[in-house]
Design a protein around this motif. Structure first.
Motif, mmCIF file in Angstrom:
data_model
loop_
_atom_site.group_PDB
_atom_site.id
_atom_site.type_symbol
_atom_site.label_atom_id
_atom_site.label_comp_id
_atom_site.label_asym_id
_atom_site.label_seq_id
_atom_site.Cartn_x
_atom_site.Cartn_y
_atom_site.Cartn_z
ATOM 1 N N UNK A 1 52.132 26.267 28.772
ATOM 2 C CA UNK A 1 51.705 27.649 28.588
ATOM 3 C C UNK A 1 52.517 28.625 29.404
ATOM 4 N N UNK A 2 52.488 29.866 28.955
ATOM 5 C CA UNK A 2 53.206 30.934 29.647
ATOM 6 C C UNK A 2 52.318 31.530 30.731
ATOM 7 N N UNK A 3 52.884 31.750 31.919
ATOM 8 C CA UNK A 3 52.112 32.285 33.039
ATOM 9 C C UNK A 3 51.851 33.776 32.812
ATOM 10 N N UNK A 4 50.569 34.114 32.657
ATOM 11 C CA UNK A 4 50.178 35.513 32.515
ATOM 12 C C UNK A 4 49.839 36.142 33.866
ATOM 13 N N UNK A 5 49.370 35.303 34.783
ATOM 14 C CA UNK A 5 49.076 35.807 36.137
ATOM 15 C C UNK A 5 49.065 34.634 37.104
ATOM 16 N N UNK A 6 49.566 34.899 38.299
ATOM 17 C CA UNK A 6 49.526 33.920 39.372
ATOM 18 C C UNK A 6 49.205 34.643 40.666
ATOM 19 N N UNK A 7 48.228 34.147 41.393
ATOM 20 C CA UNK A 7 47.858 34.759 42.656
ATOM 21 C C UNK A 7 47.358 33.713 43.636
ATOM 22 N N UNK A 8 47.767 33.851 44.880
ATOM 23 C CA UNK A 8 47.311 32.948 45.936
ATOM 24 C C UNK A 8 46.263 33.689 46.749
ATOM 25 N N UNK A 9 45.019 33.266 46.641
ATOM 26 C CA UNK A 9 43.931 33.919 47.341
ATOM 27 C C UNK A 9 43.560 33.200 48.619
ATOM 28 N N UNK A 10 42.495 33.653 49.228
ATOM 29 C CA UNK A 10 42.052 33.049 50.481
ATOM 30 C C UNK A 10 41.359 31.713 50.270
ATOM 31 N N UNK A 11 40.757 31.533 49.093
ATOM 32 C CA UNK A 11 40.036 30.294 48.839
ATOM 33 C C UNK A 11 40.629 29.484 47.697
ATOM 34 N N UNK A 12 41.474 30.097 46.880
ATOM 35 C CA UNK A 12 41.965 29.388 45.700
ATOM 36 C C UNK A 12 43.300 29.953 45.239
ATOM 37 N N UNK A 13 44.063 29.089 44.592
ATOM 38 C CA UNK A 13 45.262 29.507 43.868
ATOM 39 C C UNK A 13 44.849 29.723 42.420
ATOM 40 N N UNK A 14 45.027 30.917 41.930
ATOM 41 C CA UNK A 14 44.543 31.281 40.594
ATOM 42 C C UNK A 14 45.740 31.370 39.653
ATOM 43 N N UNK A 15 45.651 30.645 38.555
ATOM 44 C CA UNK A 15 46.721 30.613 37.567
ATOM 45 C C UNK A 15 46.118 30.893 36.197
ATOM 46 N N UNK A 16 46.687 31.863 35.500
ATOM 47 C CA UNK A 16 46.243 32.223 34.157
ATOM 48 C C UNK A 16 47.366 31.883 33.192
ATOM 49 N N UNK A 17 47.132 30.881 32.352
ATOM 50 C CA UNK A 17 48.142 30.407 31.410
ATOM 51 C C UNK A 17 47.763 30.816 29.995
ATOM 52 N N UNK B 1 41.111 39.799 39.795
ATOM 53 C CA UNK B 1 42.398 40.379 39.405
ATOM 54 C C UNK B 1 42.895 39.755 38.107
ATOM 55 N N UNK B 2 42.778 38.425 38.009
ATOM 56 C CA UNK B 2 43.240 37.730 36.797
ATOM 57 C C UNK B 2 42.495 38.232 35.569
ATOM 58 N N UNK B 3 41.196 38.476 35.686
ATOM 59 C CA UNK B 3 40.420 39.001 34.564
ATOM 60 C C UNK B 3 40.867 40.404 34.182
ATOM 61 N N UNK B 4 41.216 41.209 35.178
ATOM 62 C CA UNK B 4 41.618 42.591 34.895
ATOM 63 C C UNK B 4 43.009 42.672 34.275
ATOM 64 N N UNK B 5 43.864 41.705 34.592
ATOM 65 C CA UNK B 5 45.220 41.712 34.046
ATOM 66 C C UNK B 5 45.202 41.655 32.523
ATOM 67 N N UNK B 6 44.267 40.913 31.955
ATOM 68 C CA UNK B 6 44.229 40.725 30.499
ATOM 69 C C UNK B 6 43.094 41.508 29.843
ATOM 70 N N UNK B 7 42.537 42.467 30.565
ATOM 71 C CA UNK B 7 41.361 43.187 30.065
ATOM 72 C C UNK B 7 41.602 43.839 28.712
ATOM 73 N N UNK B 8 42.787 44.411 28.513
ATOM 74 C CA UNK B 8 43.064 45.139 27.269
ATOM 75 C C UNK B 8 43.405 44.226 26.102
ATOM 76 N N UNK B 9 43.663 42.948 26.377
ATOM 77 C CA UNK B 9 44.102 42.041 25.315
ATOM 78 C C UNK B 9 43.051 41.008 24.925
#
Length: 791
Positions: free
Chosen positions: A222-238, A318-326
């Protein structure tokens, strides 16, 4: 810092269980202990200690950089040696941890005795020097662990934090060279070269590792739509096809649909937002623990006025907001929603608000931060924040528990709530419903239908039977299983300790189905439920065996025969079904479902004017006759006449035998139209149909509607699902009948734009469809089609 960094990275393969953390911590401590023993023997004098101290700092930096550079090979290594989240692979996990952590830990451990010897000029200063080094070491450990977890890793990412830590090692080595000037030129040149290398060749992001999962170490596509390293988790949106996969620390958390995608394809998440309102139709306030992909929030009925959401990891938001419009629906834009970033238990302690419903959808139950949301102590906090008639709903994946753990969860809920029910919207997932008051959910469905019919229709609920079909355990079943089981507590967290050990032998859908054989709550023939509708709903959900048991337990003869006929149809035995429907009509000539199914079975004869079929159809109601007229119009391809019939077809109500046919024909004339807005309308109708009983050909029609409505990605996703269904149903090792859906799918595929971003997927689907058609047997006497001919 290194320990925190590698713990986060290895969590993508080993998981966040207590076993994984223990393995990584033990590996690191063993490395420090062995390194310290080696360092104490090397520190024979101050000059020698200083030299080796420089070597160890260079070694820690070099080995950490080297291990990080090779980290993308860990998923392949883990697959080869059998490492992963399951505790049965602990020795493989130890080997994997050792390969990543041990080399640098040896150098780190050696620094302590070397530093003491550098500071101690003689034996008299050994004690004070040890105290100073120990104090600074403790302070550094605190600053490193807290700083790394809360600031440095989130701010710099994994590669940046590794580079910064290695750089500090090298700077410390350089400082030591200046303190001991003899023979400092060589080490300084080495340190300078390595610092230059860190700047010129910085470590890169380990994408293979970040895409891996403790449940399946093969990196996800899958194509990476969002990647973020948080305080408790690494969040990846594919983005995979026409939808997104949300992952936290490698673990799959949610599947999010694009605009134009099907509603509620993963029904358990959709039902999370609906079940509390079904149990309490007058609920006005709701608390949701865990945002995830926001799928549960998409389906909260409009009757709920306030929704509070508690989410631990800001990067999930943040990951949810990145794709909010789509995405298909953006829950964060709901004006009812109030978001709090906090730990769930802390948030419950801090608030004074009471809720009519609380939903908990934590991550995998063995992971840190989630295991504590399945204990008695957490449920007691929940209980304190519910109103007198409030309800609590808890999600659980059956692939994470065995029979013993399932009974433990039931006992945990029963220790706090006197009334507990279990619903299973999907074979592999359950929802626990708990309250202080007895709740007959099915009896309350009509109440909510009057207030929010469209909200319930979005998840395929039109009547009490649609809810009853998901009932897994009633109160009696819960009490029987919970008796004698030990509740899960903070001090004895059986989920955290046992769940990782049984991942390969968990309960799963089949094991859960076996539990139903002896204590199925639907075997009781309740008078308030339509048994035929109940059986049809079970069949639509793939539970044919359960539907058969329910049909056989039905007392009224016409209902029993009609239900048995439905089961026979589901098993591909139309003649046996026709016999059962005929018996039902003989017992009760007004049995609408039996007559309707017989008419459908004799559809070809009816349209050909067969007198017997015409007499059979004459007994239908006005809605059924409208559908028969529509059949004739569709056969003739008369879209204008079918369009003129639309109002009558729209009047066919939910629960009617020809409801699906009416939806199918209303979508058909719209797809026969050139108007783009009609394609969108067809998409909505087909979504309702597929939730009701749609098959592969209906999904092909949906793909055509999605393509014409301007959603080519969704069209390819629908076609991919069709192909997967046809491949699974195709007989293995011999030729078998090929569904008309394969040919229809090829025609629709030709309509979908094959632009470069999707050309490879386009060609793959075409190749798979042709492979399916290649298994179609030739009719007797027909000539073999040349290999070059196109299907």
């Amino acid at each position: 810092t290194y320990e925190v960094l590698w713990t986060r990275l290895l969590g993508h393969i080993l998981g966040g269980s207590v076993y994984a953390f223990s393995t990584m911590l033990a590996t690191f401590l063993v490395g420090i202990a062995v390194g310290s023993a080696v360092g104490s023997r090397l520190a024979t004098n101050r000059s020698r200690a200083a030299g080796f101290f420089v070597v160890m700092q260079i070694g820690a930096a070099l080995l950490s950089y080297g291990a990080f550079s090779l980290v993308d090979t860990l998923p392949q290594l883990a697959q080869w040696i059998g490492a992963g989240a399951a505790a049965s692979t602990q020795w493989a996990n130890v080997l994997l941890s050792g390969a990543a952590l041990l080399p640098a830990a040896l150098c780190i451990g050696a620094t302590f005795p070397l530093a003491v010897r550098i500071l101690a000029a003689d034996e008299a200063e050994a004690g004070p020097a040890s105290a100073r080094v120990f104090a600074w070491n403790t302070l550094g450990a605190i600053v490193g662990s807290v700083g790394s977890g809360f600031w440095w890793i989130p701010a710099l990412g994994y590669a940046g934090t590794l580079a910064a830590a290695a750089g500090l090692n090298l700077l410390l080595a350089a400082a030591t060279c200046f303190l001991f000037p003899r023979k400092r030129l060589g080490p300084l040149l080495v340190v300078g070269g390595m610092l230059a290398g860190l700047v010129l060749i910085p470590p890169s992001q380990p994408w293979h590792l970040l895409r891996a999962s403790p449940l399946a170490v093969v990196p996800a596509a899958g194509e990476v739509s969002y990647f973020g390293v948080g305080r408790t988790a690494t969040v990846l949106l594919l983005e995979v096809g026409g939808r997104w996969q949300l992952r936290a620390n490698g673990l799959p958390e949610a599947v999010i649909q694009r605009r134009g995608g099907r509603p509620a394809p993963h029904r358990a998440a959709a039902w999370l937002g609906v079940l509390p309102a079904l149990a309490r139709p007058d609920a006005k306030s709701m608390l949701v623990v865990g945002l995830g992909g926001g799928v549960a929030l998409e389906n909260v009925p409009t009757t709920v006025e306030r929704i509070d959401v508690v989410e631990l990891e800001p990067e999930i938001v943040v990951a949810n907001r990145v794709i909010a419009d789509e995405r298909r629906s953006d829950p964060l834009s709901d004006p009812r929603l109030h978001l709090t970033l906090n730990d769930a238990r802390s948030a419950l302690r801090l608030t004074e608000r009471r809720y009519d419903a609380i939903i908990s959808q934590p991550s995998h139950p063995w992971t840190a931060g989630s295991a504590q949301l399945y204990t008695v102590e957490f449920l007691e906090l929940v209980h304190q924040r519910l109103t007198a008639e409030g309800v609590f709903v808890q999600w659980m994946g059956l692939s994470f528990v065995d029979g013993e753990l399932f009974e433990t969860i039931l006992a945990t809920l029963r220790s706090v709530f006197p009334y507990v029910r279990v619903y299973r919207p999907l074979p592999s997932e359950v929802l626990f419903l708990a309250s202080d008051q007895p709740v007959d959910v099915e009896a309350r469905v009509p109440d909510l239908l009057q207030r929010a019919a469209s909200d319930l229709a979005a998840v395929g609920i039109y009547g009490p039977e649609d809810v009853a079909a998901t009932l897994f355990l009633d109160q009696a079943g819960v009490d029987a299983l919970a008796e004698g089981a030990h509740p899960n507590t903070d001090d004895d967290n059986r989920l955290a300790m046992r769940s990782p050990r049984i991942l390969g032998a968990a309960l799963g859908g089949e094991g859960a189905g076996q539990m139903l054989v002896s204590r199925d709550p639907l075997l009781e023939d309740r008078g308030d439920l339509d048994r035929v509708a109940l059986v049809r709903r079970l069949i639509a959900g793939g539970e044919v065996e359960r539907a058969k048991r329910i049909a056989e337990a039905t007392r009224e003869s016409a209902e029993r025969d009609t239900a048995l006929g439905q089961v026979a149809l589901a098993r591909g035995a139309p003649r046996r079904a026709a016999v059962a429907f005929s018996r039902a009509l003989a017992s009760d000539p007004s049995a609408l479902w039996a007559r309707g199914e017989l008419v459908r079975l004799r559809r070809r004869a009816l349209l050909a004017g067969n007198p017997a079929a015409l007499r059979l159809a004459a007994g239908l109601d006005a809605d059924g006759l409208s559908v028969i007229e529509g059949w004739s119009r569709r056969r003739d391809g008369d879209w204008a006449e079918l369009r003129a019939l639309d109002d009558r077809l729209a009047a066919v109500p939910p629960g009617h035998p020809f409801r699906a046919d009416a939806l199918r024909m209303r979508a058909a004339w719209r797809l026969g139209s050139d108007e783009s807005e009609q394609a969108l309308a067809a998409l909505e109708l087909l979504d309702a149909l597929i939730l009701l009983e749609g098959g592969a050909e209906d999904l092909v029609s949906r793909a055509r509607a999605a393509s014409r409505a301007g959603y080519p990605r969704i069209a390819l996703l629908d076609l991919s699902e069709v192909v997967g269904t046809l491949e699974q149903s195709r007989p293995q090792g011999r030729k078998g009948p090929i569904s008309r859906a394969a040919r229809s799918a090829l025609r629709v595929l030709a309509e979908v734009p094959a632009d470069p971003p999707r050309s490879a997927e386009h060609e793959t689907l075409r190749r798979r469809l042709r492979a399916i058609l290649a298994t179609e047997p030739q009719r007797p006497g027909s000539r073999q089609r040349p290999r070059s001919a196109k299907p």
